[in-house]
Write an enzyme that holds these catalytic residues in place. Structure first.
Site, short mmCIF file in Angstrom:
data_model
loop_
_atom_site.label_atom_id
_atom_site.label_comp_id
_atom_site.label_asym_id
_atom_site.label_seq_id
_atom_site.Cartn_x
_atom_site.Cartn_y
_atom_site.Cartn_z
CB CYS A 13 -0.96 0.01 1.19
SG CYS A 13 -0.17 -0.01 2.80
CG HIS A 562 -1.50 6.35 10.78
ND1 HIS A 562 -2.45 5.39 10.51
CD2 HIS A 562 -0.79 6.49 9.65
CE1 HIS A 562 -2.32 4.97 9.27
NE2 HIS A 562 -1.33 5.62 8.73
#
Length: 652
Positions: A13, A562
């Site tokens: 990813c 995050h």
């Protein structure tokens, strides 16, 4: 498929490793349940792990690529290759193992099965790929030119800043100019490469060179970086189209190295020269004539227009039209138009560099480094220093540049600033070529500040930055000030997990929020209770920006938002539960009930951030662990379970 079947998989990813590891674990579990031997290579930002060898490839019956970023497929030539988005590896691992039996045999580039990404995501990824390769050329070329001009240059009315040809500084200047001449083709080439792989690199680069060389289509100014973006996408998609053409087997080996590059290069080059280039030349010839008819109009209006044009494409055809117009008037004794241009020229690199200093959390490490180089180039009147920012965020940066350029040009026009040499930036004033130096610097400073402020405002608007005073939320949902939240930190001994990043203060048994954005705000408040947050508002902005870049809902009722930002002084991890579930756009469609937030300072945005993500993702793949975490009755019980998250034996 039977016990004898051997499969390979690659998961990747683009923005982190959580999805990478989730997909790897899911595929591995599904293969084990089916009695299939599978090796999974992970390609996260931390690097390649469990790398597939040539022996693995030789023994494999099929390959699954679950990725949202480019994966080199050349090593899998002759094998059945199934390519899907990384989310499919999380959602449907059993189906992928079944489907790979009938996947097409990869022909080493001639018959690319293509990624499963949307066209929009492919285009954005390609653009950012080109920008990332272009930035070093901008920085090296621009800084070498700036150094040579500052140490070896002098003003000349006919040639701007001139360096004697028998000087070493002339050679340094020429080396820098080579970097600049390669900048635009590199941008085009690597946009094309990200779309069409290696066969697209040559047509992309040659197309970018053609776009930047106006002489090939009778234009005094080439099409610049905007033209390079056009040729990059043209080359990439033309290569994809040619790949779909069925050819005899004896031709297939030479398709990716000879046939496709030649056909695509001719197609892009001739199309740009004859179909795009001449209209560009015609347009800007008439634009020059239009500017010539405006010299008698208001100096403020003319200055604003010249500034807008200078700022629009930073060395491209619109910029050069205004620049050449002003330079041509110097010989007639009219220094004012060049003065307007000279004030606007440094505004874009100075403004974008200033923006990276004023709002560091809005930019990644590479952009902040480019910002420092941009400031330096702006001082020397090198407007191309702002191109990386305009290429990566055109909708925010180009309008901001134009507003700042217009302000600088208008102020210079109003004050009657003049420039006796065809160059711009503060360096020209310091070398004595500017008439009206005080107001020149006022114009440059005003334009720079406006550019920076508008850029920040547009970027923050894009990530839905909150403009009100930051508030934090207590466990009961009541608002408290950010300083008060920090004061909740105590010095008493308490359990520390993940090397102290997660503590009792950053664990909340139940979230009050019922939607994702409110939950992120509440998680920011929880992180702030650690006492390690200097600016909750900046932390919130960074977390929201990350959500814009890609989904942080991982599936299996897990979400890990995050942020990488200097709003925290050291890594912090917070955990909370949402028993009723919160829609987090997870790939498996399940609502998130276990929510972790990771916040790390920029200096720890590499290995430390990714290490924490990897530890969480791997442990959370255990269904029993998740069930115990959901069922834990109170904070101490939650902390005891979370304490099981440790670095695997044998890893550092």
């Amino acid at each position: 498929m039977g016990d004898a079947v051997k499969l390979l998989a690659v998961t990747a990813c683009p923005t982190g490793i959580a999805h990478t590891y989730m997909a790897a674990e899911k595929l591995g579990q599904a293969a084990a349940a089916l009695g299939i031997d599978m090796k999974v290579e992970t390609q996260g930002s931390i690097g390649v792990e469990n790398a597939i060898t040539s022996a693995d490839v030789a023994a494999a019956d099929g390959v699954i690529i679950a990725a949202d970023k480019d994966v080199d497929l050349a090593r899998f030539a002759g094998k059945r290759v199934l390519i899907v988005p990384v989310a499919e590896g999380i959602r449907h691992p059993e189906k992928l193992i079944e489907d790979v039996r009938s996947a097409p045999i990869y022909q080493g580039g001639a018959d690319d099965p293509g990624p499963g990404n949307s066209e929009r995501s492919v285009a954005l990824k390609a653009l950012m790929n080109g920008v990332s390769y272009m930035i070093p050329f901008v920085a090296v070329g621009g800084l070498l030119i700036a150094i040579s001009l500052s140490l070896g240059g002098h003003t000349d009315p006919t040639g701007g800043l001139v360096i004697p040809k028998d000087s070493i500084w002339y050679s340094i200047n020429q080396i820098g100019a080579i970097g600049f001449s390669l900048m635009v083709p590199i941008l085009s080439g690597y946009i094309a490469y990200a779309i069409g792989d290696r066969p697209a690199l040559v047509p992309g680069m040659i197309g970018g060179w053609i776009a930047n060389t106006g002489a090939l289509y009778d234009s005094k100014a080439g099409a610049g970086f905007l033209g390079a973006i056009v040729t990059g996408f043209l080359a990439g998609y033309l290569v994809l189209w040619i790949k779909k053409i069925k050819v005899p087997k004896f031709v297939q080996p030479i398709m990716p190295i000879i046939v496709i590059p030649i056909l695509a290069t001719l197609g892009v080059g001739l199309f740009f020269i004859y179909a795009i280039g001449h209209p560009i030349a015609y347009l800007f010839e008439h634009l020059t004539s239009w500017l010539g008819g405006m010299t008698g109009t208001s100096a403020i209006a003319l200055g604003a227009i010249v500034g807008l044009m200078i700022a629009f494409d930073m060395g491209g055809p619109v910029n050069k039209t205004a620049f050449l117009f002003g330079a041509g008037l110097i010989a007639t004794g009219n220094l004012s138009v060049m003065g307007m241009a000279a004030a606007a020229i440094p505004v874009m690199p100075l403004g974008q560099g200033l923006a990276t200093l004023l709002r560091r959390p809005l930019y990644d490490a590479q952009e902040r480094e480019a910002g420092l180089a941009s400031l330096f180039m702006g001082f020397f009147g090198i407007s191309e220093g702002a191109i990386p920012f305009a290429a990566s965020r055109p909708a925010q940066v180009i309008p901001a540049n134009m507003v700042g350029g217009a302000v600088a040009g208008a102020i210079a026009g109003l004050a009657g600033v003049g420039d006796a040499v065809p160059h711009g930036g503060p360096i020209v004033a310091l070398l004595g070529a500017i008439k009206g130096i005080p107001m020149f610097f006022v114009a440059v400073a005003a334009g720079t500040v406006v550019t920076a402020v508008v850029t920040i405002a547009l970027i923050e608007f894009r990530v839905r930055r909150r403009t009100t005073t930051a508030v934090t939320v207590t466990e009961t949902g009541g608002p408290v000030s950010a300083p008060a939240a920090a004061e909740t930190a105590t010095a008493t001994a308490e359990p520390e997990i993940l090397d102290g990043a997660l503590t009792e203060r950053t664990v909340q048994p139940v979230l009050a929020s019922t939607d994702k954005q409110a939950a992120i705000r509440e998680m920011v408040a929880l992180v702030a209770r650690s006492g390690k947050v200097t600016d909750p508002d900046e932390l919130l902005a960074a977390a929201l920006r990350r959500e814009e870049e890609g989904v942080t809902g991982l599936g299996d009722e897990i979400a890990i938002p995050h942020a990488k930002t200097d709003a925290v002084t050291s890594p912090v991890v917070a955990f909370a539960r949402a028993p009723l579930g919160i829609d987090w756009d997870s790939p498996d469609g399940n609502a998130a009930k276990l929510i972790f937030m990771i916040a790390v300072p920029t200096a720890a945005a590499g290995d430390e951030h990714l290490r924490i993500l990897a530890l969480l993702a791997r442990k959370l793949m255990d269904p029993a662990f998740r069930e115990r975490l959901l069922a834990a009755p109170d904070r101490p019980a939650i902390l005891e379970i979370l304490g099981e998250i440790r670095q695997p034996a044998g890893q550092v």
